[in-house]
Design a protein around this motif. Structure first.
Motif, PDB file in Angstrom:
ATOM      1  N   CYS A  93      -7.258  -7.434  19.878  1.00  0.00           N
ATOM      2  CA  CYS A  93      -5.951  -7.723  19.746  1.00  0.00           C
ATOM      3  C   CYS A  93      -5.738  -8.748  18.710  1.00  0.00           C
ATOM      4  N   GLN A  94      -6.526  -9.625  18.603  1.00  0.00           N
ATOM      5  CA  GLN A  94      -6.614 -11.042  17.542  1.00  0.00           C
ATOM      6  C   GLN A  94      -6.790 -10.150  16.159  1.00  0.00           C
ATOM      7  N   LYS A  95      -7.490  -9.272  15.963  1.00  0.00           N
ATOM      8  CA  LYS A  95      -7.903  -8.550  14.778  1.00  0.00           C
ATOM      9  C   LYS A  95      -6.400  -7.739  14.144  1.00  0.00           C
ATOM     10  N   GLN A  96      -5.819  -7.171  15.211  1.00  0.00           N
ATOM     11  CA  GLN A  96      -4.431  -6.532  14.944  1.00  0.00           C
ATOM     12  C   GLN A  96      -3.562  -7.776  14.460  1.00  0.00           C
ATOM     13  N   GLN A  97      -3.514  -8.830  14.993  1.00  0.00           N
ATOM     14  CA  GLN A  97      -2.633  -9.677  14.743  1.00  0.00           C
ATOM     15  C   GLN A  97      -2.590 -10.220  13.414  1.00  0.00           C
ATOM     16  N   LYS A  98      -4.006 -10.520  12.804  1.00  0.00           N
ATOM     17  CA  LYS A  98      -4.316 -10.920  11.839  1.00  0.00           C
ATOM     18  C   LYS A  98      -3.924  -9.964  10.797  1.00  0.00           C
ATOM     19  N   GLU A  99      -4.346  -8.650  11.209  1.00  0.00           N
ATOM     20  CA  GLU A  99      -3.721  -7.932   9.943  1.00  0.00           C
ATOM     21  C   GLU A  99      -2.169  -7.652   9.730  1.00  0.00           C
ATOM     22  N   ASP A 100      -1.380  -7.858  10.793  1.00  0.00           N
ATOM     23  CA  ASP A 100      -0.228  -7.859  10.792  1.00  0.00           C
ATOM     24  C   ASP A 100       0.453  -9.246   9.992  1.00  0.00           C
ATOM     25  N   ILE A 101      -0.066 -10.266  10.173  1.00  0.00           N
ATOM     26  CA  ILE A 101       0.059 -11.447   9.444  1.00  0.00           C
ATOM     27  C   ILE A 101      -0.250 -11.304   8.090  1.00  0.00           C
ATOM     28  N   ASN A 102      -1.181 -10.580   7.729  1.00  0.00           N
ATOM     29  CA  ASN A 102      -1.699 -10.370   6.412  1.00  0.00           C
ATOM     30  C   ASN A 102      -0.558  -9.508   5.709  1.00  0.00           C
ATOM     31  N   LYS A 103      -0.192  -8.285   6.337  1.00  0.00           N
ATOM     32  CA  LYS A 103       0.945  -7.592   5.765  1.00  0.00           C
ATOM     33  C   LYS A 103       2.019  -8.353   5.587  1.00  0.00           C
ATOM     34  N   ALA A 104       2.600  -8.963   6.655  1.00  0.00           N
ATOM     35  CA  ALA A 104       3.767  -9.981   6.206  1.00  0.00           C
ATOM     36  C   ALA A 104       3.482 -10.714   4.993  1.00  0.00           C
ATOM     37  N   LYS A 105       2.435 -11.391   4.846  1.00  0.00           N
ATOM     38  CA  LYS A 105       2.401 -12.163   3.549  1.00  0.00           C
ATOM     39  C   LYS A 105       2.378 -11.450   2.463  1.00  0.00           C
ATOM     40  N   GLN A 106       1.633 -10.239   2.554  1.00  0.00           N
ATOM     41  CA  GLN A 106       1.809  -9.434   1.156  1.00  0.00           C
ATOM     42  C   GLN A 106       3.013  -8.937   0.891  1.00  0.00           C
ATOM     43  N   VAL A 107       3.939  -8.658   1.806  1.00  0.00           N
ATOM     44  CA  VAL A 107       5.510  -8.305   1.757  1.00  0.00           C
ATOM     45  C   VAL A 107       6.142  -9.288   1.171  1.00  0.00           C
ATOM     46  N   SER A 108       5.982 -10.455   1.555  1.00  0.00           N
ATOM     47  CA  SER A 108       6.564 -11.674   1.095  1.00  0.00           C
ATOM     48  C   SER A 108       6.165 -11.988  -0.396  1.00  0.00           C
ATOM     49  N   ILE A 109       4.948 -11.962  -0.724  1.00  0.00           N
ATOM     50  CA  ILE A 109       4.434 -11.975  -2.130  1.00  0.00           C
ATOM     51  C   ILE A 109       5.011 -11.087  -2.874  1.00  0.00           C
ATOM     52  N   ASP A 110       5.133  -9.791  -2.879  1.00  0.00           N
ATOM     53  CA  ASP A 110       5.691  -8.699  -3.203  1.00  0.00           C
ATOM     54  C   ASP A 110       7.109  -8.840  -3.552  1.00  0.00           C
ATOM     55  N   SER A 111       7.886  -9.505  -2.805  1.00  0.00           N
ATOM     56  CA  SER A 111       9.240  -9.882  -2.756  1.00  0.00           C
ATOM     57  C   SER A 111       9.491 -10.736  -3.726  1.00  0.00           C
ATOM     58  N   MET A 112       8.598 -11.917  -4.046  1.00  0.00           N
ATOM     59  CA  MET A 112       8.632 -12.878  -4.479  1.00  0.00           C
ATOM     60  C   MET A 112       8.439 -12.396  -6.096  1.00  0.00           C
ATOM     61  N   GLN A 113       7.384 -11.501  -6.198  1.00  0.00           N
ATOM     62  CA  GLN A 113       7.076 -10.965  -7.442  1.00  0.00           C
ATOM     63  C   GLN A 113       8.144 -10.254  -8.270  1.00  0.00           C
ATOM     64  N   THR A 114       8.777  -9.305  -7.315  1.00  0.00           N
ATOM     65  CA  THR A 114      10.195  -8.522  -7.458  1.00  0.00           C
ATOM     66  C   THR A 114      11.282  -9.503  -8.107  1.00  0.00           C
ATOM     67  N   GLU A 115      11.431 -10.660  -7.485  1.00  0.00           N
ATOM     68  CA  GLU A 115      12.534 -11.608  -7.721  1.00  0.00           C
ATOM     69  C   GLU A 115      12.060 -12.223  -9.105  1.00  0.00           C
ATOM     70  N   ILE A 116      10.868 -12.361  -9.448  1.00  0.00           N
ATOM     71  CA  ILE A 116      10.331 -13.116 -10.844  1.00  0.00           C
ATOM     72  C   ILE A 116      10.522 -12.155 -11.807  1.00  0.00           C
ATOM     73  N   ILE A 117      10.287 -10.793 -11.401  1.00  0.00           N
ATOM     74  CA  ILE A 117      10.579  -9.705 -12.483  1.00  0.00           C
ATOM     75  C   ILE A 117      12.167  -9.716 -12.884  1.00  0.00           C
ATOM     76  N   LYS A 118      12.926  -9.547 -11.759  1.00  0.00           N
ATOM     77  CA  LYS A 118      14.222  -9.635 -11.808  1.00  0.00           C
ATOM     78  C   LYS A 118      14.835 -10.711 -12.747  1.00  0.00           C
ATOM     79  N   LYS A 119      14.404 -12.061 -12.433  1.00  0.00           N
ATOM     80  CA  LYS A 119      14.770 -13.122 -13.240  1.00  0.00           C
ATOM     81  C   LYS A 119      14.487 -13.169 -14.842  1.00  0.00           C
ATOM     82  N   LYS A 120      13.051 -12.536 -14.962  1.00  0.00           N
ATOM     83  CA  LYS A 120      12.813 -12.142 -16.408  1.00  0.00           C
ATOM     84  C   LYS A 120      13.596 -11.227 -17.030  1.00  0.00           C
TER      85      LYS A 120
END
Length: 141
Positions: A16-43
């Motif tokens: 269960c802890q491993k699954q939670q860590k994977e979910d947290i990592n996925k959420a972090k990656q989505v957040s990073i991708d979203s920020m990169q998309t915003e940076i691209i839009k700004k450029k």
């Protein structure tokens, strides 16, 4: 029997802890991708502003050259002004690109997400561009 049940509970707890860590990592990656998309839009927006500024400067220089004519020289004919893309068309293209990228990144079904995101982005971009066109037309009048 106790030993097996303890091992079973430890195994369940660890998984269960491993699954939670994977979910947290996925959420972090989505957040990073979203920020990169915003940076691209700004450029993109920044580069468009630079191009617009350059074209405005070139137009002003052409107008100044046309206004300054010699005494014996006839005035040069004013070339037909090329009509560029409308704001709605630019917004639709940019929105479609950003929407498709975001849809592909966020969705589990990449192609379907890209198609839906592209269509939604094109619609929103075209609407935004049309609003900007009408506001600039009102300012010009």
């Amino acid at each position: 029997m106790r030993f097996l049940s303890v091992i079973f509970f430890v195994f369940v707890f660890v998984s269960c802890q491993k699954q939670q860590k994977e979910d947290i990592n996925k959420a972090k990656q989505v957040s990073i991708d979203s920020m990169q998309t915003e940076i691209i839009k700004k450029k993109i927006i920044d580069s468009m502003e630079v191009v617009i500024a350059k074209t405005n400067e070139a137009n002003e220089a052409n107008e100044r050259r046309q206004n300054v004519t010699g005494v014996n020289q006839p005035a040069a004919a004013v070339p037909a002004k090329k009509k560029g893309w409308s704001g709605a068309a630019k917004g639709a293209v940019i929105g479609a690109g950003v929407g498709a990228a975001t849809g592909a990144i966020v969705s589990k079904k990449k192609v379907q997400g890209a198609i839906i995101g592209g269509l939604a982005g094109a619609g929103v971009g075209a609407g935004t561009g049309a609003i900007i066109d009408s506001s600039t037309k009102n300012k010009a009048e």
